[in-house]
Design a protein around this motif. Structure first.
Motif, PDB file in Angstrom:
ATOM      1  N   GLY A   1      30.212  49.671  46.732  1.00  0.00           N
ATOM      2  CA  GLY A   1      30.043  50.687  47.778  1.00  0.00           C
ATOM      3  C   GLY A   1      30.730  51.950  47.322  1.00  0.00           C
ATOM      4  O   GLY A   1      30.368  52.533  46.301  1.00  0.00           O
ATOM      5  N   LEU A   2      31.761  52.381  48.071  1.00  0.00           N
ATOM      6  CA  LEU A   2      32.576  53.521  47.651  1.00  0.00           C
ATOM      7  C   LEU A   2      34.011  53.087  47.383  1.00  0.00           C
ATOM      8  O   LEU A   2      34.920  53.915  47.364  1.00  0.00           O
ATOM      9  CB  LEU A   2      32.552  54.619  48.719  1.00  0.00           C
ATOM     10  N   SER A   3      34.217  51.802  47.172  1.00  0.00           N
ATOM     11  CA  SER A   3      35.542  51.258  46.886  1.00  0.00           C
ATOM     12  C   SER A   3      35.631  50.968  45.392  1.00  0.00           C
ATOM     13  O   SER A   3      34.860  50.160  44.860  1.00  0.00           O
ATOM     14  CB  SER A   3      35.778  49.975  47.695  1.00  0.00           C
ATOM     15  N   ASP A   4      36.573  51.611  44.713  1.00  0.00           N
ATOM     16  CA  ASP A   4      36.631  51.499  43.262  1.00  0.00           C
ATOM     17  C   ASP A   4      37.847  50.710  42.778  1.00  0.00           C
ATOM     18  O   ASP A   4      38.595  50.137  43.568  1.00  0.00           O
ATOM     19  CB  ASP A   4      36.593  52.891  42.613  1.00  0.00           C
ATOM     20  N   HIS A   5      37.987  50.640  41.467  1.00  0.00           N
ATOM     21  CA  HIS A   5      39.087  49.964  40.782  1.00  0.00           C
ATOM     22  C   HIS A   5      39.020  48.438  40.876  1.00  0.00           C
ATOM     23  O   HIS A   5      40.046  47.756  40.837  1.00  0.00           O
ATOM     24  CB  HIS A   5      40.450  50.492  41.249  1.00  0.00           C
ATOM     25  N   TRP A   6      37.803  47.901  40.957  1.00  0.00           N
ATOM     26  CA  TRP A   6      37.590  46.462  40.930  1.00  0.00           C
ATOM     27  C   TRP A   6      37.249  46.013  39.509  1.00  0.00           C
ATOM     28  O   TRP A   6      36.803  46.806  38.682  1.00  0.00           O
ATOM     29  CB  TRP A   6      36.457  46.066  41.871  1.00  0.00           C
ATOM     30  N   CYS A   7      37.416  44.714  39.235  1.00  0.00           N
ATOM     31  CA  CYS A   7      37.081  44.157  37.924  1.00  0.00           C
ATOM     32  C   CYS A   7      35.564  44.136  37.735  1.00  0.00           C
ATOM     33  O   CYS A   7      34.852  43.542  38.553  1.00  0.00           O
ATOM     34  CB  CYS A   7      37.608  42.731  37.803  1.00  0.00           C
ATOM     35  N   PRO A   8      35.050  44.779  36.679  1.00  0.00           N
ATOM     36  CA  PRO A   8      33.607  44.767  36.442  1.00  0.00           C
ATOM     37  C   PRO A   8      33.032  43.355  36.414  1.00  0.00           C
ATOM     38  O   PRO A   8      33.630  42.437  35.853  1.00  0.00           O
ATOM     39  CB  PRO A   8      33.487  45.447  35.069  1.00  0.00           C
ATOM     40  N   TYR A   9      31.879  43.228  37.025  1.00  0.00           N
ATOM     41  CA  TYR A   9      31.094  41.993  37.107  1.00  0.00           C
ATOM     42  C   TYR A   9      31.712  40.958  38.047  1.00  0.00           C
ATOM     43  O   TYR A   9      30.992  40.298  38.808  1.00  0.00           O
ATOM     44  CB  TYR A   9      30.896  41.358  35.723  1.00  0.00           C
ATOM     45  N   VAL A  10      33.019  40.811  38.018  1.00  0.00           N
ATOM     46  CA  VAL A  10      33.668  39.706  38.717  1.00  0.00           C
ATOM     47  C   VAL A  10      33.637  39.885  40.233  1.00  0.00           C
ATOM     48  O   VAL A  10      33.287  38.956  40.972  1.00  0.00           O
ATOM     49  CB  VAL A  10      35.122  39.530  38.222  1.00  0.00           C
ATOM     50  N   HIS A  11      33.998  41.054  40.707  1.00  0.00           N
ATOM     51  CA  HIS A  11      34.077  41.248  42.157  1.00  0.00           C
ATOM     52  C   HIS A  11      32.730  41.570  42.786  1.00  0.00           C
ATOM     53  O   HIS A  11      32.466  41.193  43.921  1.00  0.00           O
ATOM     54  CB  HIS A  11      35.109  42.331  42.492  1.00  0.00           C
ATOM     55  N   SER A  12      31.871  42.267  42.047  1.00  0.00           N
ATOM     56  CA  SER A  12      30.549  42.601  42.599  1.00  0.00           C
ATOM     57  C   SER A  12      29.595  41.419  42.524  1.00  0.00           C
ATOM     58  O   SER A  12      28.610  41.378  43.257  1.00  0.00           O
ATOM     59  CB  SER A  12      29.940  43.775  41.825  1.00  0.00           C
ATOM     60  N   LYS A  13      29.866  40.489  41.622  1.00  0.00           N
ATOM     61  CA  LYS A  13      28.966  39.353  41.341  1.00  0.00           C
ATOM     62  C   LYS A  13      27.612  39.828  40.810  1.00  0.00           C
ATOM     63  O   LYS A  13      26.640  39.077  40.786  1.00  0.00           O
ATOM     64  CB  LYS A  13      28.744  38.480  42.590  1.00  0.00           C
ATOM     65  N   ASP A  14      27.570  41.082  40.378  1.00  0.00           N
ATOM     66  CA  ASP A  14      26.353  41.672  39.816  1.00  0.00           C
ATOM     67  C   ASP A  14      26.516  41.689  38.296  1.00  0.00           C
ATOM     68  O   ASP A  14      27.361  42.398  37.760  1.00  0.00           O
ATOM     69  CB  ASP A  14      26.181  43.089  40.365  1.00  0.00           C
ATOM     70  N   MET A  15      25.702  40.919  37.622  1.00  0.00           N
ATOM     71  CA  MET A  15      25.840  40.765  36.180  1.00  0.00           C
ATOM     72  C   MET A  15      25.026  41.771  35.376  1.00  0.00           C
ATOM     73  O   MET A  15      24.973  41.682  34.147  1.00  0.00           O
ATOM     74  CB  MET A  15      25.427  39.347  35.761  1.00  0.00           C
ATOM     75  N   ARG A  16      24.395  42.728  36.036  1.00  0.00           N
ATOM     76  CA  ARG A  16      23.526  43.654  35.306  1.00  0.00           C
ATOM     77  C   ARG A  16      23.859  45.128  35.502  1.00  0.00           C
ATOM     78  O   ARG A  16      23.798  45.904  34.547  1.00  0.00           O
ATOM     79  CB  ARG A  16      22.059  43.428  35.729  1.00  0.00           C
ATOM     80  N   SER A  17      24.179  45.541  36.726  1.00  0.00           N
ATOM     81  CA  SER A  17      24.262  46.978  37.019  1.00  0.00           C
ATOM     82  C   SER A  17      25.288  47.717  36.171  1.00  0.00           C
ATOM     83  O   SER A  17      25.073  48.871  35.767  1.00  0.00           O
ATOM     84  CB  SER A  17      24.569  47.192  38.504  1.00  0.00           C
TER      85      SER A  17
END
Length: 320
Positions: A257-273
Motif C-alpha cells: 500500500g503506502l507502508s514502506d520498509h518491509w522485507c521484499p517478497y516476505v511481507h507482501s507474499k507477492d513473488m513477482r512485483s
C-alpha cells in the motif's frame, strides 16, 4: 559468519530505537550476518564513541552515512526539510557545511556514499496526509483524489524550479569543498517518500546532468519510488531510462500500500512485483537494506535469500 550477507549493507534505522549504546546496536546487526552498515541520520556522537573503535578494528565496515550526520536535532536541517534548497543564504550555507561534515565522516570510515535528501517544496504536512488518506479510502482514480492531487501538483510545478536551482548550487559547492579536501565519496540524491519532496526522477536526471563531473548520483530508494508511483508522481519503469548508469546506491525494502520498509517478497507474499527493481539492485555499487523494526531476523534472512536467488550471477553484491 553464519548467514553471511557478503558486501550487502544494513541500515541502523532497523534497531536504533532499541539501543542507546552504539556498540550494541552494531553487534545486533552483525549477528544478522552483515559486515557492512549504513549509519543513519539518528546516530549520535555518543553512539559513535563506541562504534568507531569497532570500525578501526575492522569488526564492521561502513558502506554509507545518511546526511545529516551525526544527528542534528534542528528540524530545519532534518530529513524532511528544504535543506539544500534554502533561499536564505545563511541557512543554505549551514546545510552545505553539514553535508560536507557528513562526507568527512564517510571519508574517515572508508564509506563510498553520503545519502542525501536534497530538499522539498514546502507544504503543510496535513496536505500530504490528506492525499494519502484519500488514496487509501477512495483510490487514485476517485474525483476527490484527482482534485487534491491536481492542486498539489500545480503548486509543486510552480515552485519546484527555484528550489532545484538552489539544490544544484548547494551540491556543486559541497562537491567543490570535498574535492579540495580529497574526500573520495559520492553524494547520492535519494528518491523521496512525499510527493512535494525533491527529487522526482525527472528532477534527479536534471540535477545529475547539470552537475556532470561532480560526484552527484542517484540513490534509488525502492520503497519510496514505489510510493511515489502509486500516488502518481512518476512512472519508475519509464522514467528510469537514462538514470540506470547514475545509480550509486539503493535502499532495499518493499512497500505494501503506502507502508514502506518491509522485507521484499516476505511481507507482501507477492513473488513477482518486486522483480522489476532487481536491475537497480544489481546496478548499484552500494546495496543497503533499510528495514523497519517490525522485520524479524528470520524474515530478513528469507528476503535476502529470495533476492539472491533472483539475481543469478550477482553473487554477494559489490562495493567496488
Amino acid at each position: 559468519m553464519q548467514n553471511d550477507k557478503g558486501t550487502y549493507s544494513f541500515s541502523t534505522c532497523w534497531n536504533i530505537k532499541r539501543h542507546t549504546v552504539g556498540r550494541e546496536m552494531v553487534r545486533e546487526i552483525g549477528e544478522l550476518g552483515f559486515h557492512y552498515i549504513e549509519l543513519n541520520y539518528n546516530v549520535t556522537r555518543e553512539m559513535l564513541a563506541t562504534i568507531e573503535p569497532m570500525i578501526e578494528r575492522g569488526e564492521i565496515g561502513v558502506s554509507s552515512v545518511h546526511n545529516t550526520f551525526p544527528h542534528v536535532p534542528d528540524p530545519d536541517y532534518g530529513t524532511d526539510s528544504v535543506l539544500l534548497g534554502f533561499e536564505e543564504e545563511d541557512k543554505r550555507q549551514r546545510a552545505i557545511e553539514l553535508l560536507v561534515r557528513s562526507a568527512e565522516y564517510a571519508h574517515r570510515y572508508g564509506a563510498q556514499a553520503v545519502v542525501v535528501h536534497p530538499g522539498e517544496v514546502p507544504m503543510a504536512h496535513e496536505t500530504i496526509k490528506e492525499l494519502e488518506r484519500l488514496y487509501n479510502e477512495s483510490g487514485r482514480d476517485s474525483e476527490m483524489y484527482r482534485t487534491k492531487w491536481r492542486e498539489m501538483m500545480e503548486r509543486r510545478q510552480a515552485e519546484s524550479g527555484r528550489y532545484v536551482d538552489q539544490i544544484c548550487r548547494s551540491l556543486e559547492e559541497a562537491s567543490d569543498r570535498i574535492a579540495a579536501k580529497g574526500y573520495k565519496v559520492g553524494f547520492g540524491i535519494e528518491t523521496r517518500s512525499r510527493p512535494n519532496q525533491i527529487p522526482s526522477l525527472q528532477e534527479a536526471k536534471m540535477i545529475i546532468e547539470r552537475l556532470k563531473g561532480a560526484p552527484v548520483y542517484l540513490w534509488y530508494d525502492i520503497g519510496h519510488a514505489t510510493m511515489m508511483e502509486r500516488l502518481g508522481l512518476y512512472d519508475n519503469d519509464k522514467e528510469m531510462d537514462g538514470l540506470m548508469d547514475s545509480i550509486l546506491g539503493v535502499h532495499i525494502h518493499e512497500t505494501i500500500g503506502l507502508s514502506d520498509h518491509w522485507c521484499p517478497y516476505v511481507h507482501s507474499k507477492d513473488m513477482r512485483s518486486f522483480d522489476r527493481f532487481l536491475p537497480m539492485i544489481e546496478k548499484a555499487k552500494v546495496k543497503v537494506y533499510e528495514l523497519k523494526a517490525a522485520c524479524r531476523p528470520e524474515e530478513i534472512h528469507e528476503s535476502h535469500e529470495l533476492i539472491l536467488s533472483k539475481l543469478p550471477g550477482a553473487g554477494d553484491g559489490s562495493l567496488t
